[in-house]
Design a protein around this motif. Structure first.
Motif, PDB file in Angstrom:
ATOM      1  N   GLY A  45       0.773  -1.242   0.000  1.00 52.69           N
ATOM      2  CA  GLY A  45       0.000   0.000   0.000  1.00 52.69           C
ATOM      3  C   GLY A  45       0.803   1.291   0.000  1.00 52.69           C
ATOM      4  N   LEU A  49      -1.966   3.920   0.680  1.00 52.83           N
ATOM      5  CA  LEU A  49      -2.121   4.476   2.032  1.00 52.83           C
ATOM      6  C   LEU A  49      -2.017   6.000   1.992  1.00 52.83           C
ATOM      7  N   ARG A  72      -3.350  -4.111   4.675  1.00 50.48           N
ATOM      8  CA  ARG A  72      -4.592  -3.992   5.446  1.00 50.48           C
ATOM      9  C   ARG A  72      -4.262  -3.692   6.919  1.00 50.48           C
ATOM     10  N   ALA A  75      -3.127  -0.133   7.159  1.00 50.23           N
ATOM     11  CA  ALA A  75      -4.266   0.784   7.005  1.00 50.23           C
ATOM     12  C   ALA A  75      -5.082   0.840   8.308  1.00 50.23           C
ATOM     13  N   LEU A  80      -7.358   4.005   8.238  1.00 52.19           N
ATOM     14  CA  LEU A  80      -7.741   4.315   6.856  1.00 52.19           C
ATOM     15  C   LEU A  80      -8.588   3.190   6.272  1.00 52.19           C
ATOM     16  N   ILE A  82      -9.505   1.316   2.982  1.00 56.98           N
ATOM     17  CA  ILE A  82      -9.054   1.070   1.601  1.00 56.98           C
ATOM     18  C   ILE A  82      -9.653  -0.259   1.170  1.00 56.98           C
TER      19      ILE A  82
END
Ligand SMILES: C[S@@+](CC[C@H](N)C(=O)[O-])C[C@H]1O[C@@H](n2cnc3c(N)ncnc32)[C@H](O)[C@@H]1O
Length: 254
Positions: A45, A49, A72, A75, A80, A82
């Motif tokens: 990411g 991110l 993940r 995040a 966050l 996503i």
């Protein structure tokens, strides 16, 4: 066959060595709140991110579930949201024109069918939208590193201005390309640099596992690390091409 990108610890590698690529592409593509962004071959990411941190609505795609899982976790740590999608850059599971911005940092360049990748990046980006890529160059140190491990150097063709022009053709209206340098450092000198790559970087882990003579490969890698270092204790300059393109719009003259 094991996916080499699943080996080692890609998130540790990325945050230590290439973490600057994410914000660089976010800035180059002027990503911001309200935009729908796809990051192709996202790894853990790097771009996704940072794009999500601007308030953009982000989808992050990669062929390696282990890397998506690391993304993940990161995040979640950053609070966050996503959408993480397993998929192939050569056959994106999205509709035409779904995204305002499509990015890939040192990612889509590794998919073997370059024409298919170029076609897919353009297809899923809306007319007038932006494609942003970071690709290592064929003349730079990355090509030498790939060759050392018996990996194809063809991915670095994505770092050639001529090849990028050929791949996107007249499907983009503006194409801006800028050669830049990524500096990788290691505090423990060339020995530490080699050890870090052997532990974290999947394709290198895979190459050692497959080598008929790992000791010879190790000698070559140490020679490379001592020879290529440009500073103390260890410093490596990897040339890359920053690419931004506007997908040709429907309106005349765009
Ligand atoms: C060097 S990493 C770059 C990751 C990330 N963009 C970054 O800047 O840290 C290359 C990534 O490309 C992914 N990849 C390789 N081939 C792919 C393909 N055909 N489709 C999607 N992802 C792919 C790998 O799984 C890996 O996560």
């Amino acid at each position: 066959m094991t996916n080499p990108w699943a080996l080692g610890d890609y998130h540790e590698f990325a945050t230590e060595m290439v973490w600057g690529f994410g914000p660089e592409l976010v800035t180059a593509c002027t990503i911001g709140g309200g935009q729908r962004v796809l990051d192709v071959a996202t790894g853990s990411g790097n771009v996704a991110l940072r794009a999500a941190e601007t308030g953009a609505d982000v989808v992050a795609l990669d062929i390696t579930p282990e890397n998506l899982e690391a993304g993940r976790t990161e995040a979640d740590r950053r609070g966050l949201a996503i959408d993480w999608v397993e998929g192939d850059a050569q056959d994106l599971p999205f509709d035409d024109g779904e995204f305002d911005v499509v990015t890939s940092s040192a990612g889509a360049m590794f998919a073997p069918d370059q024409e298919a990748v170029a076609g897919e990046l353009v297809r899923v980006c809306r007319p007038g939208g932006t494609i942003g890529m970071i690709n290592f160059t064929p003349e730079g140190l990355a090509a030498e590193l790939f060759a050392l491990f018996g990996a194809p150097t063809t991915p670095t063709l994505w770092g050639s201005e001529e090849r990028v022009r050929e791949l996107f053709g007249d499907r983009v209206s503006t194409l801006v390309m800028d050669r830049r340098v990524l500096v990788e450092r290691h505090a423990d000198g060339p020995e530490g640099y080699v050890a870090f790559y052997k532990r974290t970087f999947g394709p290198v882990v895979a190459a050692y596992a497959a080598a008929s003579d790992p000791a010879a490969l190790d000698r070559d890698f140490h020679d490379f690390a001592r020879r290529a270092s440009r500073g103390s204790p260890a410093e490596y300059h990897y040339e890359y091409l920053l690419v931004t393109a506007s997908v040709r719009g429907d309106a005349p003259g765009t």
